[in-house]
Design an enzyme around this catalytic site. Structure first.
Site, mmCIF file in Angstrom:
data_model
loop_
_atom_site.group_PDB
_atom_site.id
_atom_site.type_symbol
_atom_site.label_atom_id
_atom_site.label_comp_id
_atom_site.label_asym_id
_atom_site.label_seq_id
_atom_site.Cartn_x
_atom_site.Cartn_y
_atom_site.Cartn_z
ATOM 1 N N TYR A 59 44.258 68.994 39.416
ATOM 2 C CA TYR A 59 44.420 70.140 40.307
ATOM 3 C C TYR A 59 45.903 70.400 40.615
ATOM 4 O O TYR A 59 46.295 71.533 40.842
ATOM 5 C CB TYR A 59 43.712 69.889 41.645
ATOM 6 N N LYS A 99 36.617 58.126 33.597
ATOM 7 C CA LYS A 99 36.414 58.327 32.150
ATOM 8 C C LYS A 99 37.411 57.403 31.453
ATOM 9 O O LYS A 99 38.280 57.824 30.685
ATOM 10 C CB LYS A 99 36.649 59.814 31.824
ATOM 11 N N ASP A 154 30.321 61.049 32.698
ATOM 12 C CA ASP A 154 29.189 61.710 32.026
ATOM 13 C C ASP A 154 27.887 60.977 32.350
ATOM 14 O O ASP A 154 26.859 61.588 32.663
ATOM 15 C CB ASP A 154 29.414 61.838 30.514
ATOM 16 N N ASP A 181 34.786 67.002 42.527
ATOM 17 C CA ASP A 181 34.388 68.388 42.742
ATOM 18 C C ASP A 181 33.060 68.653 42.045
ATOM 19 O O ASP A 181 32.115 69.194 42.626
ATOM 20 C CB ASP A 181 35.480 69.321 42.185
ATOM 21 N N ASP A 196 28.912 68.997 43.808
ATOM 22 C CA ASP A 196 28.005 70.144 43.678
ATOM 23 C C ASP A 196 26.679 69.673 43.089
ATOM 24 O O ASP A 196 25.602 70.100 43.509
ATOM 25 C CB ASP A 196 28.603 71.229 42.755
HETATM 26 C C1 IPM Z 1 35.602 72.615 46.831
HETATM 27 C C2 IPM Z 1 35.925 73.921 46.169
HETATM 28 C C3 IPM Z 1 37.419 73.985 45.923
HETATM 29 C C4 IPM Z 1 37.792 72.853 44.987
HETATM 30 C C5 IPM Z 1 37.937 75.339 45.410
HETATM 31 C C6 IPM Z 1 37.513 76.478 46.288
HETATM 32 C C7 IPM Z 1 39.416 75.334 45.197
HETATM 33 O O1 IPM Z 1 35.196 74.077 44.999
HETATM 34 O O2 IPM Z 1 36.119 72.366 47.943
HETATM 35 O O3 IPM Z 1 34.839 71.838 46.265
HETATM 36 O O4 IPM Z 1 37.666 72.989 43.765
HETATM 37 O O5 IPM Z 1 38.202 71.815 45.485
HETATM 38 MN MN MN Z 2 33.756 72.507 44.618
#
Ligand code: IPM
Ligand code: MN
Length: 372
Positions: free
Chosen positions: A142, A189, A221, A245, A249
């Site tokens: 990032y 990884k 993975d 990240d 999710d």
């Molecule tokens: C998160 C979001 C952020 C990230 C974005 C909005 C930059 O997806 O907080 O998980 O990738 O960290």
């Molecule tokens: Mn995110």
């Protein structure tokens, strides 16, 4: 207790969900006799529109001077679909994380027993899920050097980590594991990436100072697969920025809605609390966004300041809304309760867990409300 809170609602559904978290914090002030001071500032696409930058200096200053930041969401499709855009809303959040030194992003993943049937996964797979992801937040790909050649045909993003960056979050993750089920999984990884091999080396060395915690390693993975196949095997997952990240999710699917997962981002001097979901622009202004992730982020804020009883009251009120079916349509497509109504219900149940927001159960079933 006095807490100075910088409120950054941001884009999309951010303002709507943050407003509900704020109602709940106000309910905590009233019930437990605290004083929280709220100062609002612009961040993200809305700040670009107003001030030409996603993180105006005045917003950063407000956050630096506050005890904590309550953050909504960031992002707007007009930038997502424009690869040429030089200024992007996300840069505001990334700069804020960097400037405030928020190197550890803590994302708990739990299944609410009342929602077990909301998950797309089978009950027997998800029951007992209770893990927490420690995601490194201010390093890695990032923040590494970004390059694109003049012709615009070759691009790169550097993934760089130092021992120091790894060890400070590793210590936090080991301490968390120590107070939980004493298991830490490093997700990396290391079969391919040099940076991952450094993570393994540093984390294995730190593990020696935490003999009561068992450490194992998982390639990302495989971890992505294990989180869906057998999520209850995890206790604390430690990982670098981008892997964290992605798998967080993924983790949100287990509980049935991304609208449920809160997070805390902490550093040595600052702390920020935000739902893990994004700005969900399609839902903006429709009063359908789930405010629970934002409210639970506020509960994490309370815990950060040692207000445990207050956080429990907030969580209990959330549980009550789930039990009573006072939920937004992501959790029950037939529900006619909106964001704001769910926020009111939860806030009122903090003030008086017995009856100040009594509802007629029959009407709850019908999706109608009667506030007595
Ligand atoms: C998160 C979001 C952020 C990230 C974005 C909005 C930059 O997806 O907080 O998980 O990738 O960290
Ligand atoms: Mn995110």
């Amino acid at each position: 207790m006095n807490i100075k809170i910088a409120v950054l609602p941001g884009d999309g559904i951010g303002p709507e969900v943050v407003a509900q978290a704020r109602k709940c914090l106000q309910a905590v002030e009233e019930t437990f006799n605290h004083h929280f001071e709220y100062r609002e500032a612009a961040v993200g696409a809305i700040a670009i529109d107003k001030k030409g930058t996603p993180l105006p200096d005045s917003t950063l200053k407000l956050c630096q001077e506050a005890d904590a930041v309550l953050f909504g969401a960031i992002g707007d499709p007009k930038y997502d679909n424009d690869p040429e855009a030089k200024v992007r809303p996300e840069q505001g959040l990334l700069k804020l994380r960097k400037e405030l030194g928020l190197y550890a992003n803590i994302r708990p993943v739990k299944v609410f027993p009342t929602l077990i049937n909301n998950s797309p996964l089978k009950r027997k797979i998800i029951s007992g899920t209770d893990f927490v992801i420690y995601r490194e937040l201010t390093g890695g790909i990032y923040f590494g050097e970004k390059k694109i050649n003049e012709a615009g045909t070759v691009a790169s993003d550097l993934c760089e980590y130092s021992e120091k960056e790894i060890s400070r979050i590793a210590h936090l993750a080991f301490k968390a594991a120590k107070s939980r089920r004493k298991k830490l999984t490093l997700v990396d990884k290391a079969n391919v990436l040099e940076s991952s091999r450094l993570w393994r080396k540093v984390v294995a060395r730190i593990a020696e100072s935490y003999p009561e915690v068992s450490l194992d390693f998982l390639f990302v993975d495989n971890a992505a697969m294990q989180i869906i196949l057998n999520p209850s095997q995890f206790d604390v997952i430690l990982t670098e920025n981008m892997f964290g990240d992605i798998i967080s999710d993924e983790g949100s699917v287990i509980g049935g809605s991304i609208g449920l997962l809160p997070s805390a981002s902490v550093g040595d001097e600052n702390a920020l609390f935000e739902p893990i979901h994004g700005s969900y622009p399609q839902a903006r202004g429709k009063d359908i966004a789930n405010p629970i992730a934002s409210i639970l982020s506020a509960a994490m804020l309370l815990e950060h300041f040692g207000l445990f009883e207050e956080a429990v009251a907030m969580r209990k009120a959330v549980d009550k809304s789930l039990e009573k079916g006072v939920v937004t349509p992501d959790l029950n497509p037939k529900s006619r309760y909106g964001t704001s109504y769910v926020g009111d219900f939860i806030a009122h149940n903090i003030v008086d867990s017995e009856d100040s927001f009594r509802m007629n159960d029959e009407n709850i079933d019908l999706g109608k409300s009667t506030i007595i």
